[in-house]
Scaffold this motif. Structure first.
Motif, mmCIF file in Angstrom:
data_model
loop_
_atom_site.group_PDB
_atom_site.id
_atom_site.type_symbol
_atom_site.label_atom_id
_atom_site.label_comp_id
_atom_site.label_asym_id
_atom_site.label_seq_id
_atom_site.Cartn_x
_atom_site.Cartn_y
_atom_site.Cartn_z
ATOM 1 N N GLN A 72 0.862 -1.176 0.000
ATOM 2 C CA GLN A 72 0.000 0.000 0.000
ATOM 3 C C GLN A 72 0.903 1.232 0.000
ATOM 4 N N GLN A 73 0.556 2.218 -0.830
ATOM 5 C CA GLN A 73 1.340 3.446 -0.873
ATOM 6 C C GLN A 73 0.813 4.438 0.157
ATOM 7 N N ILE A 74 1.740 5.020 0.893
ATOM 8 C CA ILE A 74 1.381 6.013 1.897
ATOM 9 C C ILE A 74 1.188 7.344 1.185
ATOM 10 N N PRO A 75 -0.011 7.908 1.213
ATOM 11 C CA PRO A 75 -0.244 9.161 0.492
ATOM 12 C C PRO A 75 0.598 10.301 1.060
ATOM 13 N N VAL A 76 1.037 11.178 0.188
ATOM 14 C CA VAL A 76 1.738 12.385 0.595
ATOM 15 C C VAL A 76 0.690 13.451 0.863
ATOM 16 N N VAL A 78 -3.639 6.644 -5.887
ATOM 17 C CA VAL A 78 -2.271 7.021 -5.526
ATOM 18 C C VAL A 78 -1.379 6.279 -6.508
ATOM 19 N N ASN A 79 -0.928 6.963 -7.513
ATOM 20 C CA ASN A 79 -0.191 6.303 -8.588
ATOM 21 C C ASN A 79 1.258 6.004 -8.183
ATOM 22 N N PRO A 80 1.819 4.880 -8.644
ATOM 23 C CA PRO A 80 3.202 4.515 -8.304
ATOM 24 C C PRO A 80 4.209 5.274 -9.168
ATOM 25 N N ILE A 81 4.124 6.607 -9.120
ATOM 26 C CA ILE A 81 4.894 7.428 -10.054
ATOM 27 C C ILE A 81 6.396 7.353 -9.823
ATOM 28 N N ARG A 82 6.810 7.136 -8.573
ATOM 29 C CA ARG A 82 8.257 7.082 -8.308
ATOM 30 C C ARG A 82 8.898 5.922 -9.056
ATOM 31 N N PHE A 83 8.238 4.781 -9.045
ATOM 32 C CA PHE A 83 8.791 3.609 -9.714
ATOM 33 C C PHE A 83 8.706 3.748 -11.231
ATOM 34 N N GLU A 84 7.630 4.373 -11.715
ATOM 35 C CA GLU A 84 7.510 4.599 -13.157
ATOM 36 C C GLU A 84 8.549 5.599 -13.648
ATOM 37 N N ASN A 85 8.763 6.654 -12.872
ATOM 38 C CA ASN A 85 9.794 7.634 -13.217
ATOM 39 C C ASN A 85 11.168 6.975 -13.237
ATOM 40 N N GLY A 103 10.278 6.169 -3.454
ATOM 41 C CA GLY A 103 9.149 5.259 -3.628
ATOM 42 C C GLY A 103 9.091 4.198 -2.546
ATOM 43 N N LEU A 104 10.231 3.607 -2.220
ATOM 44 C CA LEU A 104 10.270 2.576 -1.185
ATOM 45 C C LEU A 104 9.867 3.141 0.179
ATOM 46 N N ASP A 105 10.241 4.374 0.413
ATOM 47 C CA ASP A 105 9.955 5.007 1.699
ATOM 48 C C ASP A 105 8.455 5.233 1.905
ATOM 49 N N ARG A 106 7.676 5.192 0.822
ATOM 50 C CA ARG A 106 6.232 5.431 0.923
ATOM 51 C C ARG A 106 5.423 4.139 0.783
ATOM 52 N N LEU A 107 6.048 2.999 1.080
ATOM 53 C CA LEU A 107 5.351 1.714 0.964
ATOM 54 C C LEU A 107 5.067 1.122 2.339
ATOM 55 N N ASP A 108 3.878 0.589 2.480
ATOM 56 C CA ASP A 108 3.509 -0.228 3.642
ATOM 57 C C ASP A 108 3.186 -1.634 3.147
ATOM 58 N N VAL A 109 3.580 -2.631 3.920
ATOM 59 C CA VAL A 109 3.280 -4.017 3.554
ATOM 60 C C VAL A 109 1.836 -4.327 3.948
#
Length: 477
Positions: free
Chosen positions: A299-303, A316-323, A377-383
């Motif tokens: 799950q992505q942690i919203p900013v 909440v799009n996975p833009i960090r990984f796409e970028n 991107g990794l910093d905004r992930l929850d398992v």
């Protein structure tokens, strides 16, 4: 520039003529905060500073070595004064060199004149001919590029890459015992742990770091065709190979004794291949993280305050990984081109390397940008542990591997009735959903030894992770 705004044929204002200058490329515009560190090492200004550095050190070295009749070591004050040309190199220096190059139409010659202008104030005017002595431009350029790339790797790229790998290892340790359904070929497969899968990426990336850390940065200073011809014509009794070797190694580089006019650039090709491989492994991490997000494992942690989609507020799009994917691909394309181009030079010299090498900073910049985005991107992930557990519980058929393998072991030990274990489990599981009750019922009817039957009947998909947790502990950084 005229105060009157210039316009394009379409009537629009010509943005390219505005002050302050508007960047053409994203690395100097939108993404400059993430890549500005490379300006100190791989920009045109940094290249000119390194040229001054190499020319100054060659001047000092020739005097120290008494390489020519009449030369004596410089005073400490004179050496400090010369080296101050490097340490004080600034925007005014860049501008002066640009003015000189406008006259010389030659970048390295401009550096020679730039240094020559400053010799009188150091009491060295009589040694003006010693600046750029017996050098071809490529003697200066190859060493300058090597120093710039070395500093970019060691002071900018490697610290960022190590930080990324450390972040992946940290996530791996935190999730080392979190069971996860594997998906080989996109299908439910033998479970693993999320931490072990992240550890695989950390281990792969770390291995590339070791290769990059072991890079040899080569350099040469041996004249127009690598023969020391001019050197020996001027001072035939000097051991020019030794003068060259000690100079190059004194700069912190590895001496290349056999070259044409150019240093052969093979070390660059080797480095860029390793950097590309790191990028590609990073790209693989991005595609896996993106895929796990898409099936709900992460799950992505919203900013706070950020917009995910301009029209769909729930996203909440996975833009960090796409970028990061895109920038890793661009970096690889440039690095691959550099590696392929730089190893070839027609006869003793052509200029394809000169234009190519001016893109080294761009290649590093896109890699650095990819690294930065993955870290964020990794910093905004929850398992999403509940999702992982539910997926495991919905796929009891993955225990078919464990059961048929245990049957094989019992058959090898001499137990009767263990024939065709693979086929029997295939009949049970292929194309069928198998729940806990059906799997345990099947195990109970196999005629296994009591200990094996008990062990398998207690097994769950979430508990079928083998040594995954131990592997993270044993091999994790």
């Amino acid at each position: 520039m005229s105060n009157t705004a210039q316009t394009l044929p379409s009537g629009r204002v010509a943005l390219g003529q505005q002050e302050p200058a508007i960047a053409l490329g994203p690395l100097d515009g939108r993404y400059r905060p993430q890549t500005a560190v490379l300006v100190d090492f791989l920009s045109e200004a940094a290249l000119n500073r390194e040229r001054v550095h190499v020319e100054v050190e060659w001047f000092i070295h020739l005097c120290e070595q008494r390489a020519l009749p009449g030369l004596e070591p410089l005073t400490e004050e004179q050496k400090s004064g010369l080296r101050a040309l490097v340490t004080s190199f600034d925007a005014a220096s860049v501008a002066e060199l640009a003015e000189l190059e406008a006259v010389t139409v030659h970048d390295v010659k401009a550096v020679e004149y730039y240094i020559g202008r400053r010799l009188p104030e150091l009491g060295l005017e009589h040694l003006t001919p010693l600046v750029h002595f017996a050098c071809t431009s490529e003697d200066i350029n190859n060493l300058s590029y090597a120093l710039g790339v070395k500093d970019a790797v060691e002071q900018a790229w490697l610290p960022a890459a190590r930080g990324l790998v450390a972040a992946v290892w940290q996530m791996a340790r935190e999730a080392k015992a979190t069971p996860m359904l594997s998906h080989t070929h996109g299908q439910p497969a033998t479970p693993t742990t999320l931490g072990k899968e992240l550890a695989v990426f950390a281990h792969r990336l770390e291995r590339q770091l070791r290769r990059i850390e072991g890079t040899e940065f080569l350099g040469k200073i041996n004249g127009a065709t690598g023969t020391f011809a001019a050197h020996t014509a001027a001072a035939p009794d000097t051991d020019w190979s030794e003068v060259s070797r000690t100079f190059v190694t004194g700069l912190g580089l590895t001496w290349n004794p056999l070259t044409t006019q150019i240093e052969s650039h093979d070390w660059q090709a080797e480095l860029y291949a390793d950097l590309s491989r790191f990028n590609r492994i990073l790209h693989n991490l991005c595609t896996d993280a993106w895929s796990y997000i898409s099936i709900g494992y992460f799950q992505q942690i919203p900013v706070e305050g950020a917009t995910g989609s301009s029209t769909m507020p729930h996203k909440v799009n996975p833009i960090r990984f796409e970028n990061a994917e895109a920038n890793a691909e661009i970096s690889c394309s440039l690095l691959d081109t550099l590696a392929a181009t730089l190893v070839t030079s027609r006869w003793q010299r052509d200029l394809t390397d000169s234009s190519s090498q001016r893109n080294i900073g761009v290649a590093f910049g896109h890699s650095l940008l990819a690294i930065s985005n993955v870290v964020k991107g990794l910093d905004r992930l929850d398992v999403a542990e509940e999702t992982l557990a539910a997926d495991l519980d919905g796929n009891w058929e993955v225990l078919g591997e464990a059961v048929q393998t245990a049957m094989r072991a019992e058959a090898i030990a001499g137990r009767e009735g263990m024939d065709n274990p693979y086929e029997r489990l295939k009949e049970l599981t292929r194309g069928h959903r198998v729940d806990a009750e059906r799997m345990r019922e099947f195990i109970a009817g196999l005629g296994l030894s009591e200990a094996t039957a008990q062990r398998l009947s207690e097994l769950t998909p979430g508990g079928y992770t083998g040594l995954a947790e131990q592997l993270v502990d044993e091999f994790g950084a």
